[in-house]
Design an enzyme around this catalytic site. Structure first.
Site: not given
Ligand code: NOJ
Length: 536
Positions: A205, A274
């Site tokens: 993440d 991500e």
């Molecule tokens: C990216 C995640 O995909 C999202 O859903 C989340 O709110 C943020 N990161 C914070 O962790």
């Protein structure tokens, strides 16, 4: 662009994202759970024939950001089940040949995590430095100008200790300090914990956010206009050069990679980060110079290009040119943070989008429900759940997170009969748009996804072959996939409302098409609006 010398499962495979709150609810509390996921695994292995599943967070969490606020990284939240349920899920997935990827949330924890409670207890707490604490700025306000992704300052003042703490998301999600070696070690232990339980990979993440400028300097103002990606005016008014993606990120990723590759069981694991980066050479740097960082940084290019064929061409060229030798690309068209494919492009176009996603060179990720063409639901203000949408109207992500539509029955078969209500409303179109109905309809989205996935599985050219753009005209978008010793496969996508000619080089029979009447026939010379064919 040579194919990997020893392709791993994540090179050839297709990943399916499950958002656990919304996929299948076995216990009838209106929220999805691990038992529900186990009960529906055949959808992945038999109906679709994907290779792996990525589970968004199911860890203990107060659910301020629906699991992305973890209060215990090494336990399952009771609303989702138990660690034993998780072990069974892994065993049942593996029995079906499915790999399991779990979400790893390294940038922040919940403010209720024992680490943060300890850190917050006072300036001399042994864990004070596990998070990012600073004295107020000279004017008594926040220490710098960083803003939260969810709106407002990224700093919250703690009255008791007279300092601010940093949170790039909600105040309930304080950022960990990855420059503290104890934090880094503790988070590596989290990876080991899940590897010991048999997981096959990690989706990391907001991966690029873990390294910030050590001096916490102000972000400079943005000179370039907003690139159209879904961010607020406040957020896009800054160049995010100091609050994330500090160059020190690279050694951090190398260490994560060593922990993952170095697990004593020697399993073939995968990490995907991500990373919202659209400068392709910077994006590619996250593979590592010696391919020793992330196996893949997510490529969110298609979220920016939409179905504009000229922009897709540019993204393909940009990505292929930027990839370090031996690195393997990937493609994403949707996830739990984005409006759904049908909502963005419309019903017919979304079929062409499926052909695109499953035939480009690289690992595709399918977001749950896109295989039946689910659409976003407008959630009335009183029922909105997403903290982002509640703070900043228009930015809510609830629409794409509504329960999976399995049948036309009550609660779409997501929750058992008699369940009082589901955490987000079920889309009323579930009566006609659901897995059961589409299984019986050869012209449905689900049937198209099944045909594409079956073809991909049986076709090394699509799984591993090179990609070559054909012609200069943007539309139709045409590419050729080639692999030594195999016949080429052509993909022709008419991404427009009008008819489009198929270039004369494209020869062969239609293996799969958005319009089933084409399949088995020689390649057509003209495509209907939003028609796509795979020819070989
Ligand atoms: C990216 C995640 O995909 C999202 O859903 C989340 O709110 C943020 N990161 C914070 O962790």
């Amino acid at each position: 662009m040579a194919p990997p010398s020893q392709p791993a499962w994540w090179h050839t495979g297709v990943i399916y994202q499950i958002y656990p709150r919304s996929w299948a609810d076995a216990d009838g509390d209106g929220i999805g759970d691990l038992e529900g996921i186990i009960s529906r695994l055949d959808h992945l292995s038999d109906t679709l024939g994907v290779d792996s599943l990525w589970l968004s967070p199911f860890y203990r969490s107060p659910q301020a950001d629906f699991g992305y606020d973890v209060s215990d990284h090494c336990d399952v939240d009771p609303m989702f089940g138990t660690l034993e349920d998780f072990d069974r899920l892994v065993a049942e997935a593996h029995r079906r040949g499915l790999r399991v990827i779990v979400d790893f949330v390294p940038n922040h924890t919940s403010d209720r995590h024992p680490w943060f409670l300890e850190s917050r207890s006072g300036r001399d707490s042994v864990r004070r430095d596990w998070y990012v604490w600073r004295d107020p700025g000279p004017d008594g306000g926040p220490p710098n100008n960083w803003v939260s992704h969810f709106g407002g300052s990224a700093w919250t003042f703690d009255e008791a200790s007279g300092q601010y703490y940093l949170h790039l998301f909600l105040a309930e999600q304080p950022d960990l300090n990855w420059r503290n070696p104890e934090v880094e070690r503790a988070m590596h232990d989290v990876l080991r914990f899940w590897m010991d339980r048999g997981v096959d990979g990690f989706r990391i993440d907001v991966a690029h956010a873990i390294a910030k400028d050590p001096l916490l300097r102000d972000n400079p103002p943005a000179q370039i206009p907003d690139d159209g990606y879904k961010i607020s005016a406040e957020f896009s008014s800054q160049r995010h050069v100091h609050d994330m993606a500090d160059p020190d990120i690279h050694p951090m990723f190398r260490k994560i990679r060593r922990v993952v590759d170095g697990h004593p069981d020697g399993a073939d694991r995968y990490t995907v980060g991500e990373i919202h980066e659209f400068d392709w050479s910077r994006w590619a740097s996250y593979y590592g110079e010696d391919l020793d960082e992330l196996h893949q940084p997510y490529n969110f290019g298609l979220l920016l290009t939409g179905l504009d064929p000229a922009k897709i061409r540019e993204a393909i060229v940009g990505i292929e040119e930027a990839l370090p030798p031996g690195a393997w690309p990937n493609w994403v068209l949707g996830n739990h943070d984005e409006p759904r494919i049908v909502t963005r492009f419309g019903w017919e176009a979304s079929k062409a989008a499926a052909v695109l996603l499953l035939t480009l060179r690289g690992t595709p990720t399918i977001y749950q429900g896109d295989e039946i063409g689910m659409e976003d639901l407008d959630i009335p203000p009183g029922r909105q759940q997403d903290p982002w949408g509640r703070r900043m109207p228009g930015f809510g992500r609830d629409g794409c997170r509504t329960p999976m539509q399995w049948t036309g029955a009550e609660h779409a078969g997501f929750s058992p009969p008699g369940t009082r209500s589901t955490w987000l409303p079920v889309h009323p179109d579930h009566r006609r748009r659901n897995v059961a109905v589409q299984l019986g309809d050869p012209d449905s989205h689900l049937s198209l996804y099944r045909r594409l996935l079956r073809l991909r599985r049986s076709c090394p050219v699509l799984q591993l072959g090179d990609i070559e753009l054909v012609g200069d005209a943007p539309n139709p978008l045409v590419y050729r996939r080639t692999l030594a010793g195999a016949e080429p496969v052509w993909v022709v996508l008419n991404l427009s409302d009008g008819e489009a000619p198929v270039p004369s080089q494209v020869e062969g029979g239609v293996l799969v098409g958005t319009h089933r009447d084409r399949e088995g026939a020689p390649s057509p010379r003209r495509l209907r609006p939003w028609e796509a064919v795979v020819v070989g």
